[in-house]
Motif scaffolding. Sequence first.
Motif, PDB file in Angstrom:
ATOM      1  N   LEU A   8      -2.630  80.572 144.743  1.00 28.45           N
ATOM      2  CA  LEU A   8      -3.272  81.351 145.615  1.00 28.45           C
ATOM      3  C   LEU A   8      -3.927  80.506 146.634  1.00 28.45           C
ATOM      4  CD1 LEU A   8      -4.126  84.340 143.503  1.00 28.45           C
ATOM      5  CD2 LEU A   8      -2.008  83.912 144.900  1.00 28.45           C
ATOM      6  N   PHE A   9      -3.725  80.501 147.923  1.00 27.83           N
ATOM      7  CA  PHE A   9      -4.511  79.918 148.790  1.00 27.83           C
ATOM      8  C   PHE A   9      -5.395  80.765 149.639  1.00 27.83           C
ATOM      9  CE2 PHE A   9      -0.751  77.251 147.859  1.00 27.83           C
ATOM     10  CZ  PHE A   9      -1.257  76.054 147.800  1.00 27.83           C
ATOM     11  N   HIS A  10      -6.529  80.549 149.793  1.00 23.21           N
ATOM     12  CA  HIS A  10      -7.309  81.382 150.974  1.00 23.21           C
ATOM     13  C   HIS A  10      -7.883  80.521 151.853  1.00 23.21           C
ATOM     14  CE1 HIS A  10     -10.809  83.027 152.570  1.00 23.21           C
ATOM     15  NE2 HIS A  10     -10.084  83.915 152.955  1.00 23.21           N
ATOM     16  N   HIS A  11      -7.265  80.269 153.135  1.00 22.61           N
ATOM     17  CA  HIS A  11      -7.954  79.381 154.149  1.00 22.61           C
ATOM     18  C   HIS A  11      -9.282  80.173 154.701  1.00 22.61           C
ATOM     19  CE1 HIS A  11      -8.268  77.326 157.858  1.00 22.61           C
ATOM     20  NE2 HIS A  11      -7.691  76.290 157.226  1.00 22.61           N
ATOM     21  N   ILE A  46      -8.421  77.498 146.579  1.00 24.10           N
ATOM     22  CA  ILE A  46      -7.058  77.518 145.670  1.00 24.10           C
ATOM     23  C   ILE A  46      -7.565  78.160 144.313  1.00 24.10           C
ATOM     24  CG2 ILE A  46      -5.193  76.477 145.098  1.00 24.10           C
ATOM     25  CD1 ILE A  46      -5.483  74.280 147.071  1.00 24.10           C
ATOM     26  N   ALA A  47      -6.536  79.078 143.812  1.00 22.60           N
ATOM     27  CA  ALA A  47      -6.577  79.533 142.466  1.00 22.60           C
ATOM     28  C   ALA A  47      -5.414  79.266 141.889  1.00 22.60           C
ATOM     29  CB  ALA A  47      -6.851  80.808 142.481  1.00 22.60           C
ATOM     30  N   VAL A  48      -5.332  78.765 140.617  1.00 22.45           N
ATOM     31  CA  VAL A  48      -4.017  78.394 139.892  1.00 22.45           C
ATOM     32  C   VAL A  48      -3.941  79.523 138.973  1.00 22.45           C
ATOM     33  CG1 VAL A  48      -2.705  76.699 138.592  1.00 22.45           C
ATOM     34  CG2 VAL A  48      -4.143  75.870 140.598  1.00 22.45           C
ATOM     35  N   MET A  49      -2.944  80.352 138.825  1.00 27.16           N
ATOM     36  CA  MET A  49      -2.779  81.323 137.891  1.00 27.16           C
ATOM     37  C   MET A  49      -1.422  80.840 137.181  1.00 27.16           C
ATOM     38  SD  MET A  49      -4.176  84.492 139.817  1.00 27.16           S
ATOM     39  CE  MET A  49      -4.678  85.240 138.324  1.00 27.16           C
ATOM     40  N   GLY A  50      -1.417  81.153 135.755  1.00 26.92           N
ATOM     41  CA  GLY A  50      -0.313  81.070 134.925  1.00 26.92           C
ATOM     42  C   GLY A  50       0.172  82.404 134.754  1.00 26.92           C
ATOM     43  N   LEU A  51       1.538  82.715 134.596  1.00 29.41           N
ATOM     44  CA  LEU A  51       2.288  83.752 134.099  1.00 29.41           C
ATOM     45  C   LEU A  51       2.390  83.779 132.674  1.00 29.41           C
ATOM     46  CD1 LEU A  51       3.578  86.435 134.884  1.00 29.41           C
ATOM     47  CD2 LEU A  51       5.637  85.026 134.842  1.00 29.41           C
ATOM     48  N   ARG A  52       1.644  84.862 132.202  1.00 32.75           N
ATOM     49  CA  ARG A  52       1.584  84.841 130.555  1.00 32.75           C
ATOM     50  C   ARG A  52       2.880  84.578 129.828  1.00 32.75           C
ATOM     51  NH1 ARG A  52      -1.596  90.231 130.465  1.00 32.75           N
ATOM     52  NH2 ARG A  52      -3.159  89.363 132.014  1.00 32.75           N
ATOM     53  N   LEU A  87      -5.989  83.415 135.376  1.00 30.65           N
ATOM     54  CA  LEU A  87      -6.421  82.382 136.166  1.00 30.65           C
ATOM     55  C   LEU A  87      -6.773  81.152 135.287  1.00 30.65           C
ATOM     56  CD1 LEU A  87      -8.025  81.423 138.671  1.00 30.65           C
ATOM     57  CD2 LEU A  87     -10.293  82.160 137.730  1.00 30.65           C
ATOM     58  N   LYS A  88      -6.293  80.077 135.940  1.00 28.53           N
ATOM     59  CA  LYS A  88      -6.343  78.629 134.869  1.00 28.53           C
ATOM     60  C   LYS A  88      -7.438  77.766 135.400  1.00 28.53           C
ATOM     61  CE  LYS A  88      -1.940  77.440 133.132  1.00 28.53           C
ATOM     62  NZ  LYS A  88      -0.772  76.607 133.144  1.00 28.53           N
ATOM     63  N   LYS A  89      -7.480  77.672 136.870  1.00 25.62           N
ATOM     64  CA  LYS A  89      -8.864  77.106 137.646  1.00 25.62           C
ATOM     65  C   LYS A  89      -8.622  77.594 139.067  1.00 25.62           C
ATOM     66  CE  LYS A  89      -6.041  72.899 138.786  1.00 25.62           C
ATOM     67  NZ  LYS A  89      -6.020  71.382 138.332  1.00 25.62           N
ATOM     68  N   THR A  90      -9.769  77.048 139.686  1.00 21.63           N
ATOM     69  CA  THR A  90     -10.005  77.178 140.979  1.00 21.63           C
ATOM     70  C   THR A  90     -10.428  75.904 141.662  1.00 21.63           C
ATOM     71  OG1 THR A  90     -12.325  77.946 140.968  1.00 21.63           O
ATOM     72  CG2 THR A  90     -10.565  79.507 141.201  1.00 21.63           C
ATOM     73  N   VAL A  91     -10.153  75.566 142.761  1.00 19.49           N
ATOM     74  CA  VAL A  91     -10.608  74.423 143.569  1.00 19.49           C
ATOM     75  C   VAL A  91     -11.049  74.653 145.145  1.00 19.49           C
ATOM     76  CG1 VAL A  91      -9.357  72.783 141.977  1.00 19.49           C
ATOM     77  CG2 VAL A  91      -8.411  73.403 144.004  1.00 19.49           C
ATOM     78  N   ARG A  92     -11.816  73.912 145.500  1.00 20.16           N
ATOM     79  CA  ARG A  92     -12.195  74.096 146.854  1.00 20.16           C
ATOM     80  C   ARG A  92     -11.648  72.714 147.542  1.00 20.16           C
ATOM     81  NH1 ARG A  92     -17.094  76.399 149.933  1.00 20.16           N
ATOM     82  NH2 ARG A  92     -16.002  78.109 149.528  1.00 20.16           N
ATOM     83  N   HIS A 101       6.049  76.222 140.172  1.00 20.26           N
ATOM     84  CA  HIS A 101       4.936  77.126 140.685  1.00 20.26           C
ATOM     85  C   HIS A 101       5.322  77.751 142.119  1.00 20.26           C
ATOM     86  CE1 HIS A 101       3.487  73.393 142.770  1.00 20.26           C
ATOM     87  NE2 HIS A 101       3.163  74.270 143.676  1.00 20.26           N
ATOM     88  N   LEU A 102       4.582  78.527 142.658  1.00 16.70           N
ATOM     89  CA  LEU A 102       4.873  79.056 144.136  1.00 16.70           C
ATOM     90  C   LEU A 102       3.515  79.325 144.637  1.00 16.70           C
ATOM     91  CD1 LEU A 102       6.854  80.360 146.044  1.00 16.70           C
ATOM     92  CD2 LEU A 102       6.184  82.882 145.426  1.00 16.70           C
ATOM     93  N   GLY A 103       3.442  78.873 145.831  1.00 11.90           N
ATOM     94  CA  GLY A 103       2.135  79.068 146.627  1.00 11.90           C
ATOM     95  C   GLY A 103       2.322  80.194 147.486  1.00 11.90           C
ATOM     96  N   VAL A 104       1.095  81.047 147.568  1.00 16.93           N
ATOM     97  CA  VAL A 104       1.066  82.336 148.410  1.00 16.93           C
ATOM     98  C   VAL A 104      -0.211  82.352 149.116  1.00 16.93           C
ATOM     99  CG1 VAL A 104       0.840  84.873 148.347  1.00 16.93           C
ATOM    100  CG2 VAL A 104       2.479  83.552 146.775  1.00 16.93           C
ATOM    101  N   SER A 105      -0.320  82.514 150.234  1.00 15.61           N
ATOM    102  CA  SER A 105      -1.702  82.494 151.040  1.00 15.61           C
ATOM    103  C   SER A 105      -2.154  83.908 150.915  1.00 15.61           C
ATOM    104  CB  SER A 105      -1.507  82.066 152.587  1.00 15.61           C
ATOM    105  OG  SER A 105      -1.315  80.677 152.777  1.00 15.61           O
ATOM    106  N   VAL A 106      -3.513  84.050 150.813  1.00 17.32           N
ATOM    107  CA  VAL A 106      -3.829  85.520 150.777  1.00 17.32           C
ATOM    108  C   VAL A 106      -5.171  85.789 151.492  1.00 17.32           C
ATOM    109  CG1 VAL A 106      -3.102  85.555 148.343  1.00 17.32           C
ATOM    110  CG2 VAL A 106      -5.461  84.618 148.643  1.00 17.32           C
ATOM    111  N   ALA A 107      -5.418  86.922 151.583  1.00 19.22           N
ATOM    112  CA  ALA A 107      -6.842  87.384 152.462  1.00 19.22           C
ATOM    113  C   ALA A 107      -7.873  87.220 151.852  1.00 19.22           C
ATOM    114  CB  ALA A 107      -6.673  88.677 153.050  1.00 19.22           C
ATOM    115  N   ASP A 108      -8.165  87.425 150.556  1.00 19.91           N
ATOM    116  CA  ASP A 108      -9.303  87.288 149.734  1.00 19.91           C
ATOM    117  C   ASP A 108      -8.942  87.016 148.472  1.00 19.91           C
ATOM    118  OD1 ASP A 108     -11.239  88.388 147.785  1.00 19.91           O
ATOM    119  OD2 ASP A 108     -11.832  89.942 149.152  1.00 19.91           O
ATOM    120  N   LEU A 109      -9.336  85.595 148.132  1.00 21.00           N
ATOM    121  CA  LEU A 109      -9.206  85.053 146.745  1.00 21.00           C
ATOM    122  C   LEU A 109      -9.487  85.760 145.658  1.00 21.00           C
ATOM    123  CD1 LEU A 109      -7.697  82.474 145.744  1.00 21.00           C
ATOM    124  CD2 LEU A 109      -9.878  81.178 145.670  1.00 21.00           C
TER     125      LEU A 109
END
Length: 139
Positions: A61-64, A47-53, A34-39, A11-19
């Motif tokens: 995806l990290f949204h601080h 955090i949203a975990v997404m899988g490449l089809r 989208l696989k799941k989201t966690v706070r 996986h790769l983590g990317v910080s984003v402005a709007d989750l």
Amino acid sequence: MEKKGPIRPLHLGVSVADLDASIQWYHDMLDFDLKKTVRVEHIRCDIAVMGLRGTDFELELFHHWDSKPVPEERLDPDTDVQTQGVKHLCFYVEGLEKKIEQLRAADVTIVCGPGTFEPYTFYYIQDNSGALVELQELI
């Protein structure tokens, strides 16, 4: 049971402005689901975990809650290499020119391209938060 075998990207983590917007962007533009989201309260982050089809590769995806925008020099691949750290995410794309046409039609920022880095042709785009993404295809 422990998996054995070669090292491979997971996986790769990317910080984003709007989750929510980024979940939609990576789904619509680059085929992630989208696989799941966690706070995570203690780091003030969603955090949203997404899988490449069709793969086991994931994108986190990290949204601080106090997110900061991408610095200006990180928005262009030619100036980004001056800043230490991970540079960009790259995907191999069959039918690269057709994909670029689709991205242009969706108002995705095409930073540069087509370019060549033998044996590939490539483009750099920005995701909806400004992070660089490279798309390549064999020449």
